[in-house]
Design an enzyme around this catalytic site. Structure first.
Site, PDB file in Angstrom:
ATOM      1  N   GLY A  92      60.048  43.650  28.448  1.00  0.00           N
ATOM      2  CA  GLY A  92      59.268  42.540  27.917  1.00  0.00           C
ATOM      3  C   GLY A  92      59.520  42.236  26.449  1.00  0.00           C
ATOM      4  N   ALA A 110      46.967  40.724  30.317  1.00  0.00           N
ATOM      5  CA  ALA A 110      48.302  40.117  30.276  1.00  0.00           C
ATOM      6  C   ALA A 110      48.545  39.259  31.521  1.00  0.00           C
ATOM      7  CB  ALA A 110      49.375  41.192  30.157  1.00  0.00           C
ATOM      8  N   THR A 153      42.453  47.488  41.320  1.00  0.00           N
ATOM      9  CA  THR A 153      41.074  47.028  41.514  1.00  0.00           C
ATOM     10  C   THR A 153      41.140  45.609  42.060  1.00  0.00           C
ATOM     11  OG1 THR A 153      40.516  48.338  39.563  1.00  0.00           O
ATOM     12  CG2 THR A 153      38.833  46.794  40.351  1.00  0.00           C
ATOM     13  N   SER A 177      53.340  49.322  17.302  1.00  0.00           N
ATOM     14  CA  SER A 177      53.519  47.882  17.554  1.00  0.00           C
ATOM     15  C   SER A 177      54.673  47.320  16.727  1.00  0.00           C
ATOM     16  CB  SER A 177      52.231  47.138  17.181  1.00  0.00           C
ATOM     17  OG  SER A 177      52.465  45.750  17.224  1.00  0.00           O
ATOM     18  N   ALA A 213      46.312  43.125  37.018  1.00  0.00           N
ATOM     19  CA  ALA A 213      45.451  41.947  36.837  1.00  0.00           C
ATOM     20  C   ALA A 213      44.575  42.110  35.605  1.00  0.00           C
ATOM     21  CB  ALA A 213      44.599  41.733  38.085  1.00  0.00           C
ATOM     22  N   GLY A 214      45.164  42.664  34.538  1.00  0.00           N
ATOM     23  CA  GLY A 214      44.434  42.806  33.279  1.00  0.00           C
ATOM     24  C   GLY A 214      44.633  41.569  32.403  1.00  0.00           C
ATOM     25  N   LYS A 273      41.908  41.930  25.273  1.00  0.00           N
ATOM     26  CA  LYS A 273      42.090  40.470  25.320  1.00  0.00           C
ATOM     27  C   LYS A 273      40.878  39.734  25.884  1.00  0.00           C
ATOM     28  CE  LYS A 273      47.053  40.658  25.255  1.00  0.00           C
ATOM     29  NZ  LYS A 273      48.321  40.432  25.904  1.00  0.00           N
ATOM     30  N   TYR A 284      57.754  47.304  27.063  1.00  0.00           N
ATOM     31  CA  TYR A 284      59.032  47.468  26.361  1.00  0.00           C
ATOM     32  C   TYR A 284      58.954  48.800  25.611  1.00  0.00           C
ATOM     33  CZ  TYR A 284      55.824  45.537  23.022  1.00  0.00           C
ATOM     34  OH  TYR A 284      54.692  45.327  22.281  1.00  0.00           O
ATOM     35  N   ASN A 303      45.150  36.313  23.286  1.00  0.00           N
ATOM     36  CA  ASN A 303      45.952  37.217  22.453  1.00  0.00           C
ATOM     37  C   ASN A 303      46.059  36.686  21.028  1.00  0.00           C
ATOM     38  OD1 ASN A 303      47.804  35.138  22.612  1.00  0.00           O
ATOM     39  ND2 ASN A 303      49.559  36.489  22.954  1.00  0.00           N
TER      40      ASN A 303
HETATM   41  P1  NDP Z   1      44.978  45.790  30.507  1.00  0.00           P
HETATM   42  O1  NDP Z   1      44.458  47.098  30.036  1.00  0.00           O
HETATM   43  O2  NDP Z   1      44.168  44.567  30.323  1.00  0.00           O
HETATM   44  O3  NDP Z   1      45.294  45.879  32.110  1.00  0.00           O
HETATM   45  C1  NDP Z   1      46.003  46.979  32.624  1.00  0.00           C
HETATM   46  C2  NDP Z   1      46.405  46.709  34.068  1.00  0.00           C
HETATM   47  O4  NDP Z   1      47.209  47.811  34.506  1.00  0.00           O
HETATM   48  C3  NDP Z   1      45.211  46.627  35.032  1.00  0.00           C
HETATM   49  O5  NDP Z   1      45.524  45.700  36.047  1.00  0.00           O
HETATM   50  C4  NDP Z   1      45.146  48.052  35.605  1.00  0.00           C
HETATM   51  O6  NDP Z   1      44.579  48.120  36.894  1.00  0.00           O
HETATM   52  C5  NDP Z   1      46.620  48.379  35.693  1.00  0.00           C
HETATM   53  N1  NDP Z   1      46.901  49.827  35.674  1.00  0.00           N
HETATM   54  C6  NDP Z   1      46.888  50.657  34.605  1.00  0.00           C
HETATM   55  N2  NDP Z   1      47.230  51.916  34.967  1.00  0.00           N
HETATM   56  C7  NDP Z   1      47.466  51.870  36.300  1.00  0.00           C
HETATM   57  C8  NDP Z   1      47.857  52.844  37.252  1.00  0.00           C
HETATM   58  N3  NDP Z   1      48.089  54.126  36.902  1.00  0.00           N
HETATM   59  N4  NDP Z   1      48.013  52.457  38.538  1.00  0.00           N
HETATM   60  C9  NDP Z   1      47.790  51.168  38.901  1.00  0.00           C
HETATM   61  N5  NDP Z   1      47.422  50.194  38.041  1.00  0.00           N
HETATM   62  C10 NDP Z   1      47.254  50.540  36.753  1.00  0.00           C
HETATM   63  O7  NDP Z   1      46.418  45.642  29.822  1.00  0.00           O
HETATM   64  P2  NDP Z   1      47.215  44.277  29.560  1.00  0.00           P
HETATM   65  O8  NDP Z   1      47.103  43.447  30.781  1.00  0.00           O
HETATM   66  O9  NDP Z   1      46.812  43.695  28.273  1.00  0.00           O
HETATM   67  O10 NDP Z   1      48.727  44.820  29.396  1.00  0.00           O
HETATM   68  C11 NDP Z   1      49.497  45.214  30.531  1.00  0.00           C
HETATM   69  C12 NDP Z   1      50.909  45.567  30.079  1.00  0.00           C
HETATM   70  O11 NDP Z   1      51.593  44.411  29.615  1.00  0.00           O
HETATM   71  C13 NDP Z   1      50.963  46.571  28.918  1.00  0.00           C
HETATM   72  O12 NDP Z   1      52.009  47.480  29.147  1.00  0.00           O
HETATM   73  C14 NDP Z   1      51.277  45.718  27.713  1.00  0.00           C
HETATM   74  O13 NDP Z   1      51.956  46.419  26.696  1.00  0.00           O
HETATM   75  C15 NDP Z   1      52.186  44.671  28.340  1.00  0.00           C
HETATM   76  N6  NDP Z   1      52.216  43.412  27.583  1.00  0.00           N
HETATM   77  C16 NDP Z   1      53.406  42.969  27.075  1.00  0.00           C
HETATM   78  C17 NDP Z   1      53.481  41.767  26.410  1.00  0.00           C
HETATM   79  C18 NDP Z   1      54.792  41.290  25.882  1.00  0.00           C
HETATM   80  O14 NDP Z   1      54.798  40.374  25.056  1.00  0.00           O
HETATM   81  N7  NDP Z   1      55.891  41.815  26.360  1.00  0.00           N
HETATM   82  C19 NDP Z   1      52.281  40.937  26.168  1.00  0.00           C
HETATM   83  C20 NDP Z   1      51.103  41.475  26.784  1.00  0.00           C
HETATM   84  C21 NDP Z   1      51.067  42.684  27.435  1.00  0.00           C
HETATM   85  P3  NDP Z   1      42.958  48.108  37.085  1.00  0.00           P
HETATM   86  O15 NDP Z   1      42.532  46.675  36.910  1.00  0.00           O
HETATM   87  O16 NDP Z   1      42.755  48.626  38.457  1.00  0.00           O
HETATM   88  O17 NDP Z   1      42.405  49.019  36.011  1.00  0.00           O
END
Ligand code: NDP
Length: 278
Positions: free
Chosen positions: A245, A137, A159, A20, A134-135, A71, A224, A92
């Site tokens: 990002g 972030a 999902t 990080s 749709a996680g 989160k 990033y 966050n």
């Molecule tokens: P989460 O774990 O909450 O969500 C992950 C998401 O990615 C879900 O929608 C998941 O789908 C999807 N996913 C993961 N692997 C796959 C795959 N192989 N195929 C399809 N979908 C996939 O993570 P966050 O939302 O917290 O973070 C997402 C990204 O954003 C990360 O890379 C994080 O580092 C980045 N980020 C950057 C920030 C910045 O300031 N630049 C701030 C916050 C996040 P499903 O729901 O189906 O599991």
């Protein structure tokens, strides 16, 4: 209060957080503010988040950041919320008002929108925008993107239920269309495609598909560093303009720092310093 002498204890919790950049960013902000900050990064699973956050609060901590995939769990730990955190059901940033009263906020959305509008000069109003993922972030950026009044906002996720649930929660702010990854392959091009999946962290190819992009489309990858590599390579191969990002990371950190300390950092030199490290 003599701020120069007070040590402000902060931390980020998540997985992975080993690499990080947040500790470095907050030290650079602290140097600008002339205050002492201890900011640690702790790799943790969901089961132990509550215990570790409580330890920090008990040790006189001011607050913490929470990153993927915690989160949603972080939001549940708080007893007060900002409006955007409450709609997102994700946070966050936690602020410890006391050892047991914590406020949840989300600075991802303001950070992203400021990077797009002010740093990259990307228009959002009346634009067709899609988010893939749709996680936590994605949940954290919907509020601020909808506030910009795009022509449309579409949310695709592996999902589908998660995308639908977010669209339902944010319906009072604006309309969010949803689809699964198969439906995504049938969509018309967007002006802005935001990759909010964590696939890059696992070295997977980006989930993005060529039909999402027209000649003028832009890709913004929330990831990033190494996690951005696969999306950058895919965009290069396909002739698509792409940003990582890092700018959002610095901007969202600045908002968290402001919430904790009252000081608004100058993000530009911090962004430049970090760019040389990637
Ligand atoms: P989460 O774990 O909450 O969500 C992950 C998401 O990615 C879900 O929608 C998941 O789908 C999807 N996913 C993961 N692997 C796959 C795959 N192989 N195929 C399809 N979908 C996939 O993570 P966050 O939302 O917290 O973070 C997402 C990204 O954003 C990360 O890379 C994080 O580092 C980045 N980020 C950057 C920030 C910045 O300031 N630049 C701030 C916050 C996040 P499903 O729901 O189906 O599991």
């Amino acid at each position: 209060m003599d701020q120069a002498r007070k040590l402000i204890r902060l931390a980020v919790f998540g997985s992975p957080v080993k690499h990080s950049l947040s500790p470095r960013i907050h030290q650079l902000f602290a140097a600008q503010a002339g205050i002492s900050v201890e900011y640690t990064a702790t790799e943790i699973s969901e089961d132990f988040l509550s215990r570790e956050v409580q330890k920090l609060a008990d040790a006189g901590g001011t607050g913490c950041n929470i990153t993927l995939p915690l989160k949603n769990r972080a939001f549940q730990l708080a007893n007060r919320f900002s409006e955007r955190a409450e709609l997102a059901q994700a946070a966050n940033t936690l602020v410890f008002n006391s050892a047991t009263r914590w406020t949840a906020d989300s600075t991802d959305g303001p950070g992203l929108v400021r990077d797009l509008l002010d740093n990259l000069h990307v228009e959002l109003k009346s634009r067709r925008i899609c988010i893939v993922g749709a996680g936590g972030a994605a949940a954290g950026i919907l509020y601020d993107l909808l506030q910009q009044r795009p022509a449309s906002l579409c949310l695709f996720n592996r999902t589908i239920g998660k995308a639908e649930s977010l669209a339902h929660r944010f319906s009072e702010i604006g309309r969010v269309e949803t689809g699964d990854l198969e439906q995504m392959t049938l969509a018309n091009p967007f002006d802005l495609v935001i990759n909010a999946t964590s696939a890059g962290h696992h070295g997977h190819n980006p989930v993005l598909t060529g039909n999402l992009f027209g000649p003028q489309s832009l890709c913004y990858d929330l990831s990033y560093g190494a996690a951005h590599n696969s999306t950058r390579a895919w965009c290069q191969e396909n002739g698509i303009q792409c940003h990582d990002g890092l700018g959002m990371l610095v901007e969202q950190a600045a908002d968290s720092f402001q919430i904790w300390t009252g000081f608004t950092p100058d993000t530009k030199p911090v962004h430049q310093a970090l760019r040389t490290l990637l």
